[in-house]
Motif scaffolding. Structure first.
Motif, PDB file in Angstrom:
ATOM      1  N   GLU A 155     -15.897 105.363 -26.728  1.00 31.21           N
ATOM      2  CA  GLU A 155     -17.622 106.276 -26.519  1.00 31.21           C
ATOM      3  C   GLU A 155     -17.970 106.444 -28.236  1.00 31.21           C
ATOM      4  N   LYS A 156     -18.392 106.525 -28.767  1.00 33.96           N
ATOM      5  CA  LYS A 156     -19.255 106.862 -30.081  1.00 33.96           C
ATOM      6  C   LYS A 156     -20.168 107.943 -29.975  1.00 33.96           C
ATOM      7  N   ASP A 157     -19.607 109.053 -31.302  1.00 34.31           N
ATOM      8  CA  ASP A 157     -21.192 110.195 -31.463  1.00 34.31           C
ATOM      9  C   ASP A 157     -22.027 109.413 -32.618  1.00 34.31           C
ATOM     10  N   PHE A 158     -22.970 108.998 -31.789  1.00 33.47           N
ATOM     11  CA  PHE A 158     -24.109 108.909 -32.799  1.00 33.47           C
ATOM     12  C   PHE A 158     -26.062 109.450 -33.140  1.00 33.47           C
ATOM     13  N   ASN A 159     -26.230 108.906 -33.444  1.00 28.68           N
ATOM     14  CA  ASN A 159     -27.851 109.362 -33.933  1.00 28.68           C
ATOM     15  C   ASN A 159     -28.883 107.553 -34.966  1.00 28.68           C
ATOM     16  N   TYR A 160     -29.810 107.536 -34.985  1.00 23.95           N
ATOM     17  CA  TYR A 160     -30.448 106.489 -36.040  1.00 23.95           C
ATOM     18  C   TYR A 160     -29.971 106.470 -37.203  1.00 23.95           C
ATOM     19  N   ALA A 161     -28.967 107.031 -37.360  1.00 29.72           N
ATOM     20  CA  ALA A 161     -28.442 106.612 -38.776  1.00 29.72           C
ATOM     21  C   ALA A 161     -28.624 105.221 -39.568  1.00 29.72           C
ATOM     22  N   ALA A 162     -29.596 104.756 -39.551  1.00 26.27           N
ATOM     23  CA  ALA A 162     -29.935 103.956 -40.165  1.00 26.27           C
ATOM     24  C   ALA A 162     -29.597 103.057 -41.513  1.00 26.27           C
ATOM     25  N   ILE A 163     -29.114 104.081 -42.017  1.00 25.60           N
ATOM     26  CA  ILE A 163     -29.022 103.428 -43.589  1.00 25.60           C
ATOM     27  C   ILE A 163     -28.674 104.176 -44.390  1.00 25.60           C
ATOM     28  N   SER A 195     -34.737 111.471 -33.023  1.00 26.89           N
ATOM     29  CA  SER A 195     -33.749 110.672 -33.272  1.00 26.89           C
ATOM     30  C   SER A 195     -32.454 110.437 -34.298  1.00 26.89           C
ATOM     31  N   THR A 196     -32.515 112.268 -34.495  1.00 30.31           N
ATOM     32  CA  THR A 196     -31.874 113.032 -35.780  1.00 30.31           C
ATOM     33  C   THR A 196     -30.265 113.647 -34.888  1.00 30.31           C
ATOM     34  N   PHE A 197     -30.547 114.483 -33.483  1.00 25.02           N
ATOM     35  CA  PHE A 197     -29.814 114.581 -32.302  1.00 25.02           C
ATOM     36  C   PHE A 197     -27.988 113.952 -32.331  1.00 25.02           C
ATOM     37  N   VAL A 198     -27.721 113.912 -32.819  1.00 28.67           N
ATOM     38  CA  VAL A 198     -25.878 113.924 -32.468  1.00 28.67           C
ATOM     39  C   VAL A 198     -25.951 113.905 -30.844  1.00 28.67           C
ATOM     40  N   GLN A 199     -25.356 112.376 -29.972  1.00 27.58           N
ATOM     41  CA  GLN A 199     -25.870 112.016 -28.873  1.00 27.58           C
ATOM     42  C   GLN A 199     -24.405 111.829 -28.453  1.00 27.58           C
ATOM     43  N   ASN A 200     -23.188 111.584 -27.907  1.00 29.85           N
ATOM     44  CA  ASN A 200     -21.807 111.073 -27.532  1.00 29.85           C
ATOM     45  C   ASN A 200     -22.250 109.595 -26.447  1.00 29.85           C
TER      46      ASN A 200
END
Length: 469
Positions: free
Chosen positions: A153-161, A115-120
């Motif tokens: 488009e968006k770079d994301f990972n699970y950065a909930a807080i 869940s930490t790897f950044v995907q586009n």
């Protein structure tokens, strides 16, 4: 009246015996020994294959699956999802409406693997015929949809807080903190997390053009009119070779908490009119009446699965993978031989219990480091290889759940085996796959039934039956 009670009591005992294989001695006490025999058999001579499940139906789904995951066992899994957006009611924008902002909110359900790897993430508008709510789509049928304009488009990972907007609800009153730029929206009700969204910025120019300038009042006259105008969205991520992960977003529930907090994915357009100091918001939502499809591809190059897929397992393990990955086919020739033997003898049988047990490979690094599916489903195959639901499936005794104590999956197929015996039908095989294969990518490595590792780990069919002479 006493006579009827005695008869009913005997019938109840007989029924109990037929459902329980632990009491054969009771049947011997009730019937003359030359009239009835209760016997236990075990069949371990089973041929098994790992096969592709890429043509599994993956619509409609509750969870949209997106991302890329790579591992040495199952290779590469790449997922994307398409869905329709609906309007909550008939609506018309005035000609001079101006879009102030637009965001797509995707409701997190879970993250599989890293869940930490950044995907586009890439978001496309659907064109052409769009999606058909009444039709079924398969995982490998992405060519049935047409991708139009790339919206965002968006770079994301699970950065909930991290870098987030948090909305707190106290006594059913929503209090929000406005943050100009953030990756997530979290809604907390009385200290309980209710909703956790990934927020994606939709360009104002796009929202202005598509939802206001080019749209006519007729496009908003009804749900069907809007779906004919705006065909929906398709979401995927860029490809890569790192481990990565797969994200599941809720695109179906349409649930609202008691506070009125939305618990579904939606697209909000904030707009105003010249001279106004108040902004209005109009939302498009994904719900249970929207078409929702997962499209998944699997590349097994260089993986363990590549070496065995489509081949009879002899010294390799068996592999079951969700998200339309892989399944296992079983062929048990002994079933037909066993049935035919009794037919030739004109021997009547009553199946007390028939249970198929498959064991998880406890020495598999994959199983030790990844959660396995909670439940598997087993279907029977007809002469043409087409699957059909077992008569036992709807019964509480069917099972198929993962037993964490002995690392097995068990299937009670008593009624199906009785059907084969009664109707003198041939057995053509079983197929086993994860119960939620449309949207759950979890996999499991199964101990090989043909490997010379002792019968304790082999796939085994145990049959308890009564010979009625």
């Amino acid at each position: 009246m006493r006579k009827y009670r005695i008869v009913l009591g005997i019938l109840a005992v007989i029924f109990f015996i037929g459902c329980n294989d632990n009491y054969p001695e009771i049947s011997e006490g009730l019937f003359e020994k030359d009239k009835m025999d209760v016997i236990k058999d075990s069949i371990t001579e089973i041929l098994a294959y790992t096969v592709s499940d890429e043509d599994a139906i993956t619509s409609p789904v509750t969870l949209g699956l997106v991302g890329v995951h790579n591992d040495d066992v199952f290779g590469k899994t790449k997922a994307g999802f398409a869905f329709q957006l609906r309007t909550p009611s008939k609506y018309t924008f005035e000609e001079n409406a101006i879009v102030d902002s637009a965001y797509l909110y995707l409701l997190y359900d879970k993250v599989h693997y890293d869940s930490t790897f950044v995907q586009n993430m890439n978001i496309f508008q659907l064109e052409g015929a769009g999606l058909d709510f009444t039709d079924k789509y398969r995982a490998n049928e992405i060519d049935r949809i047409s991708l139009g304009e790339k919206i965002a488009e968006k770079d994301f990972n699970y950065a909930a807080i991290v870098d987030t907007l948090i909305v707190f609800v106290r006594n059913d009153t929503i209090k929000s903190q406005v943050v100009p730029e953030h990756d997530s929206l979290i809604i907390v009700v009385n200290d309980t997390l209710v909703s956790d969204f990934l927020r994606v910025k939709i360009p104002n120019e796009y929202a202005q053009r598509v939802f206001i300038d080019e749209a006519t009042p007729d496009n908003y006259a009804s749900q069907q009119d809007f779906l004919s105008y705006f065909k929906g969205l398709y979401i995927e991520t860029d490809d890569f070779s790192d481990k990565g992960g797969l994200y599941a977003f809720d695109i179906s529930s349409g649930f609202k908490a008691s506070s009125g907090v939305s618990k579904y994915s939606y697209l909000n357009v904030s707009y105003s009119y010249p001279g106004d100091t108040v902004r209005s918001v109009f939302g498009f939502y994904a719900g249970e009446n929207s078409a929702r499809v997962n499209f998944v591809t699997h590349d097994y190059t260089g993986s363990e699965v590549e070496r065995v897929i489509g081949e009879v397992a002899e010294s390799e393990s068996l592999y079951i993978k969700g998200a339309a990955g892989t399944a296992v086919k079983l062929y048990i020739n002994a079933i037909n031989n066993w049935r035919e033997t009794f037919e030739e003898k004109k021997q009547d049988l009553a199946i007390n219990k028939a249970e198929l047990v498959i064991s998880v490979a406890t020495d598999s690094i994959y199983n030790l480091t990844n959660p396995v599916p909670d439940k598997l489903v087993m279907v029977a195959l007809d002469e043409e290889g087409n699957p059909f639901v077992l008569p036992d499936y709807s019964l509480s005794t069917y099972d198929g759940n993962y037993d964490i104590e002995d690392n097995t999956y068990k299937f009670n197929i008593t009624f199906y085996l009785q059907q084969l015996v009664k109707n003198k039908e041939n057995f053509y095989g079983f197929k086993i796959y994860p119960s939620n294969r449309r949207e759950d990518p979890r996999g499991v490595v199964i101990a090989n039934p043909n490997e010379a590792n002792g019968t304790d780990k082999r796939i085994k069919l145990s049959i308890t039956y009564t010979k009625i002479k």
